[in-house]
Design an enzyme around this catalytic site. Sequence first.
Site, mmCIF file in Angstrom:
data_model
loop_
_atom_site.group_PDB
_atom_site.id
_atom_site.type_symbol
_atom_site.label_atom_id
_atom_site.label_comp_id
_atom_site.label_asym_id
_atom_site.label_seq_id
_atom_site.Cartn_x
_atom_site.Cartn_y
_atom_site.Cartn_z
ATOM 1 N N CYS A 165 0.887 -1.178 0.000
ATOM 2 C CA CYS A 165 0.000 0.000 0.000
ATOM 3 C C CYS A 165 0.917 1.217 0.000
ATOM 4 O O CYS A 165 1.913 1.231 -0.726
ATOM 5 C CB CYS A 165 -0.943 -0.023 1.207
ATOM 6 S SG CYS A 165 -0.110 -0.056 2.806
ATOM 7 N N GLY A 166 0.606 2.237 0.790
ATOM 8 C CA GLY A 166 1.479 3.395 0.873
ATOM 9 C C GLY A 166 2.637 3.180 1.832
ATOM 10 O O GLY A 166 3.784 3.450 1.509
#
Length: 279
Positions: free
Chosen positions: A238-239
């Site tokens: 994800c981030g």
Amino acid sequence: MSYPLVTTDWLETNLNLEQLILVDASMSKVVGKKAIEYEMPLYIPNSRRLDLERSLCDPNSSQTHAFPTEEQFTAVAQRLGINSESIVVFYDNQGIYSAPRAWWIFQVMGFKNVFVLDGGLPQWLLENRRVVPNTSNIETEVGNINGIFNPQLICDSNFIFEQMNNKQLAVLDARSRDRFLGIAPEPRDGVRSGHIPNSISLPYSEVLDGHCFKIDEQLAAIFSARLDSKTSTLVFTCGSGITACIILLSAVIAGYRDLILYDGSWSDWGSNIALPVGN
């Protein structure tokens, strides 16, 4: 892994269970969705508070939200009063957001009797269940839990780079579709836009239904539509390694077992100009 969720009904019935350790793992910063805001702090009765962003992130790592060390995990978990026979339930104030990250940390550290409250605090409130303005003021005895780190359950960029063309492994990205495609800016300075080559977009919002996870069959269909039948290992990104745990948890619900978290996620990959970016 056992089924990873408990319901609000189960939790309310078992709130006073001696072995139960109920932990609020909410984060102050929410990325990828409009945050649910509260006029005042609210907690499910008997909750203990975990500062996931500080207590269970390695402060000596340059990586955003880096996994804690064994020693760090053990100290934090013991302070929460967790014993080897405890039943630990995590929830957060966004429904499903950061609680899966806490759940996966415990899994990686060898503690399996850990669960996530499906729907978290918002679902609890929606059902008009009792809340309190403070966490539990009960004096907590130090627990006896000891973390045993399993390195096979997380990976770094080197592992992904080496496995990018492995058809038996799939990398699933929990960020929004626009961030995956590079048409929305990254929230962190110095991080390129785009995605890991050959990775697959699965925004975490797609595995949720309101505040809760979609049902098992719906989640199984979501994964089967994206994955090759030969895929046996799933890597989640994800981030910065938080919301990746949402889709990782949804994969467990859907019946998948060979699962790995790319802990550095896009903040690590996207900031390293030596690594390729997918089209």
